[in-house]
Write an enzyme that holds these catalytic residues in place. Structure first.
Site, short mmCIF file in Angstrom:
data_model
loop_
_atom_site.label_atom_id
_atom_site.label_comp_id
_atom_site.label_asym_id
_atom_site.label_seq_id
_atom_site.Cartn_x
_atom_site.Cartn_y
_atom_site.Cartn_z
CB CYS A 36 2.38 -2.19 -8.93
SG CYS A 36 3.22 -3.33 -7.69
CB CYS B 148 -4.11 2.05 -1.15
SG CYS B 148 -2.37 2.27 -1.92
CB CYS C 7 -0.94 0.40 0.95
SG CYS C 7 0.10 0.26 2.80
#
Length: 133
Positions: free
Chosen positions: A88, A81, A9
């Protein structure tokens, strides 16, 4: 052989830590870790309290950056999230990625953390199981 899952997250202070603890305590054969895109450097006290209430708190749980886990290979990366999902990084050895978003309880009362725990338990655990099926 254990499967390794990374739960990411933004701050690694609530959602991903709760997810890590739930996976580690609930899914046999799956070892979870967590990290943040921009780690806060602390576990939110309410997140820790919820995990303590369920006898899942470990002193090894802490807010950390992906760099601390860069030497590990993961079988699954789960973002919890939107920010983590959008930013990412690419993992060369990961075979699967998954996004299961949860509202951030940070800044809210303890009850919001309890609700987040229950939602992660009800949504994330089955999703991780299904990813490894």
């Amino acid at each position: 052989m254990n499967k390794k899952v990374l739960i990411m997250c933004t701050g690694n202070s609530c959602r991903s830590i709760i997810g890590e603890a739930l996976v580690n305590s609930s899914l046999d054969g799956v070892e979870a870790y967590s990290c943040g895109i921009v780690p806060s450097g602390r576990v939110h006290p309410h997140a820790k309290a919820v995990l303590e209430e369920h006898n899942m708190w470990k002193s090894t749980y802490h807010s950390k950056h992906l760099d601390e886990l860069s030497c590990m290979n993961f079988d699954l990366v789960v973002t919890v999230c939107s920010h983590a999902n959008e930013t990412c990084p690419v993992f060369p050895h990961v075979t699967k990625t998954l996004h299961v978003g949860f509202e951030d309880p940070d800044g809210k009362e303890y009850e919001a953390f309890v609700a987040t725990y229950k939602e992660i338990q009800e949504v994330l655990l089955p999703a991780v199981k299904k990813a490894f099926a």
